[in-house]
Design a protein around this motif. Structure first.
Motif, short mmCIF file in Angstrom:
data_model
loop_
_atom_site.label_atom_id
_atom_site.label_comp_id
_atom_site.label_asym_id
_atom_site.label_seq_id
_atom_site.Cartn_x
_atom_site.Cartn_y
_atom_site.Cartn_z
N THR A 49 -5.69 -3.91 17.73
CA THR A 49 -6.06 -4.67 16.48
C THR A 49 -5.17 -5.88 16.19
N LEU A 50 -3.65 -5.32 16.52
CA LEU A 50 -2.89 -6.86 16.32
C LEU A 50 -4.06 -8.04 16.18
N SER A 51 -4.12 -8.87 17.54
CA SER A 51 -4.59 -9.90 17.97
C SER A 51 -6.31 -10.28 17.05
N ALA A 52 -7.31 -8.45 16.62
CA ALA A 52 -9.02 -8.82 16.95
C ALA A 52 -9.39 -9.88 18.13
N ASN A 53 -8.70 -9.61 18.97
CA ASN A 53 -9.59 -9.92 20.29
C ASN A 53 -9.46 -8.99 21.20
N GLU A 54 -10.33 -9.10 22.20
CA GLU A 54 -10.21 -8.07 23.47
C GLU A 54 -9.53 -8.71 24.23
N VAL A 55 -8.40 -7.91 24.89
CA VAL A 55 -7.88 -8.00 25.60
C VAL A 55 -7.67 -7.88 26.83
N TYR A 56 -7.22 -9.18 27.85
CA TYR A 56 -7.89 -9.24 29.28
C TYR A 56 -6.54 -8.57 29.66
N ILE A 57 -6.75 -7.68 31.14
CA ILE A 57 -5.86 -6.97 31.67
C ILE A 57 -6.64 -7.47 33.00
N ASP A 58 -7.53 -6.87 33.53
CA ASP A 58 -8.03 -6.99 35.15
C ASP A 58 -8.90 -7.95 35.06
N GLN A 59 -8.34 -8.33 35.96
CA GLN A 59 -9.03 -10.14 36.78
C GLN A 59 -11.10 -9.59 37.54
N PHE A 60 -10.53 -7.99 38.09
CA PHE A 60 -12.08 -8.07 38.31
C PHE A 60 -12.44 -6.98 37.52
N VAL A 61 -13.24 -7.41 36.95
CA VAL A 61 -14.65 -6.66 36.19
C VAL A 61 -15.73 -7.69 36.12
N LEU A 62 -16.87 -6.31 35.89
CA LEU A 62 -17.92 -7.49 35.95
C LEU A 62 -18.75 -7.61 34.37
N THR A 63 -17.94 -8.95 34.11
CA THR A 63 -18.80 -9.70 33.12
C THR A 63 -19.57 -10.75 33.40
#
Ligand SMILES: Cc1cc2nc3c(=O)[nH]c(=O)nc-3n(C[C@H](O)[C@H](O)[C@H](O)COP(=O)(O)O)c2cc1C
Length: 392
Positions: A49-63
């Motif tokens: 919410t504060l960054s108004a951007n997607e947050v990055y946590i997991d390395q192994f996600v299918l994007t």
């Protein structure tokens, strides 16, 4: 400015939320990378919410892209604040076992670690070795501050103030030169002279110029000490500041540290006049006439002390009057004098001229006090290294 902000599992992680806001308020784009441990201290929802951007946590996600690589190419700077002993250790050993540590391995632009931990952890030999290893490898470290820690102890380990972290990020992105532990004594703010026990004569100086100087010195690897009068702006509590009120107090504070400093920067607005007499009891009556006398000239007193730091003076000159500036430069024995106009008072910006004792004059149009502070420091680096060469 694109900032990738890594947040790790420290009790200080909540402060990073304020850092996201401050960065965005000043026009930066922020993307947050959270470690699994950080999620015990702040939520992904707050960061998103504060960054108004997607947050990055997991390395192994299918994007679509490879997360650590797309982040690395997007950001101008990677900041880990707070940085745990754990992430410092992993980075020092080249370990990449989660998204943040892998991003640290692939990132090729400036990387800043802002450690925060209990003082016992900070002084741990292995942690200190890891920090030195990171410094040697060209990573930037903003050392923790001293003060009250989450454990209740007092010691070194606190996250530096958000304002200092923000300025450090700016200084890194703007590529300013390192000050190599040079010691700067900076006066700032305004003095007050007493009329009676409750009334004073003063001016409208806010202390902003001195604050920007102190930020810039600290963030560029110098050692800063402020002797500050009354101010309108807040100074971070982790700055080394002696607070004063009258010109006598300011002079005493400055004199005590003239021996210590490589450079004295006199940005304070010391009152030109003071009441000829100070009443010991509150003055009553429907009219009051004040007799003022010229106040003492702090800069002249300091430069006649036979100590030889580099001296930068400031002078408020409405029309940036060069001749008067030159007279002051000589009579006050300064190495440099900054002329600024009254539009500078209590403002973020100023119009200024820099007069050097070799006769050179540099004119600036409208300039922020942060830019002016950094320009002054660049000149100080040049002048101090010239002095050192002469002495050899
Ligand atoms: C309440 C609590 C507070 C902690 N605060 C800190 C801290 O300020 N600094 C630190 O280095 N570790 C701190 N730790 C330990 C880290 O969370 C732990 O080393 C963790 O593995 C760090 O993981 P990360 O570096 O991947 O985020 C704390 C742990 C707990 C339970």
């Amino acid at each position: 400015m694109n900032v990738a902000l890594g947040i790790t599992g420290s009790i200080a992680a909540y402060k990073s939320l304020a850092l996201i806001r401050l960065l965005r308020k000043n026009g930066a784009e922020v993307k947050v990378v959270l470690t699994k441990s950080a999620l015990h201290f702040v939520t992904a929802m707050s960061c998103q919410t504060l960054s108004a951007n997607e947050v990055y946590i997991d390395q192994f996600v299918l994007t679509k892209g490879i997360k650590h690589l797309t982040l690395s190419s997007w950001a101008d700077v990677l900041v880990v604040a707070p940085a745990t002993a754990n992430i410092i250790g992993k980075a020092a050993c080249g370990i990449g076992d989660d998204l943040l540590s892998t991003t640290l391995l692939s990132f090729q632009k400036p990387i800043l670690f802002v450690p925060a931990m209990d003082s016992g952890m900070w002084v741990n030999k292995i942690v200190q070795e890891n920090v030195s290893r990171l410094c040697k490898a060209g990573f930037h470290i903003l050392e923790p501050s001293c003060g009250a820690l989450a454990s209740g102890k007092i010691g070194k380990g606190r996250l530096p103030s958000i304002a200092i972290i923000h300025k450090k990020i700016l200084a890194l992105c703007q590529g300013y030169k390192f000050l190599n532990n040079m010691r700067f004594l900076v006066s700032g703010g305004r003095t007050e002279e007493d009329i009676d026990p409750v009334r004073v004569i003063t001016n409208r100086s806010s202390g902003r110029m001195a604050r920007e100087l102190l930020y810039a010195i600290t963030c560029r690897g110098g050692i800063a000490k402020g002797v500050i009068g009354e101010v309108t702006v807040d100074f971070p509590e982790d700055m080394d500041i002696i607070y004063t009120r009258t010109s006598d107090e300011m002079l005493k504070g400055l004199k005590a540290h003239m021996n210590w400093c490589d450079c004295l920067i006199m940005a304070a607005a010391v009152g030109d006049y003071r009441p000829k007499t100070k009443k010991t009891k509150k003055i009553h009556g429907s009219e009051l006439s004040l007799r003022l006398e010229k106040n003492q000239d702090l800069l002249k007193k300091l430069t006649s002390m036979k100590l030889s730091p580099l001296v930068v003076g400031f002078s408020l000159e409405d029309s940036l009057h060069l001749a008067r500036g030159k007279t002051k430069l000589i009579s006050k024995k300064c190495d440099m004098i900054i002329l600024n106009s009254s539009s500078a008072v209590a403002s973020e910006t100023t119009h200024a001229k820099m007069l050097k004792n070799n006769g050179e004059v540099v004119s600036f149009g409208k300039i922020t006090k942060w830019q002016l502070a950094n320009t002054i420091l660049d000149e100080c680096i040049k002048a101090l290294s010239k002095r050192r060469k002469k002495r050899k």
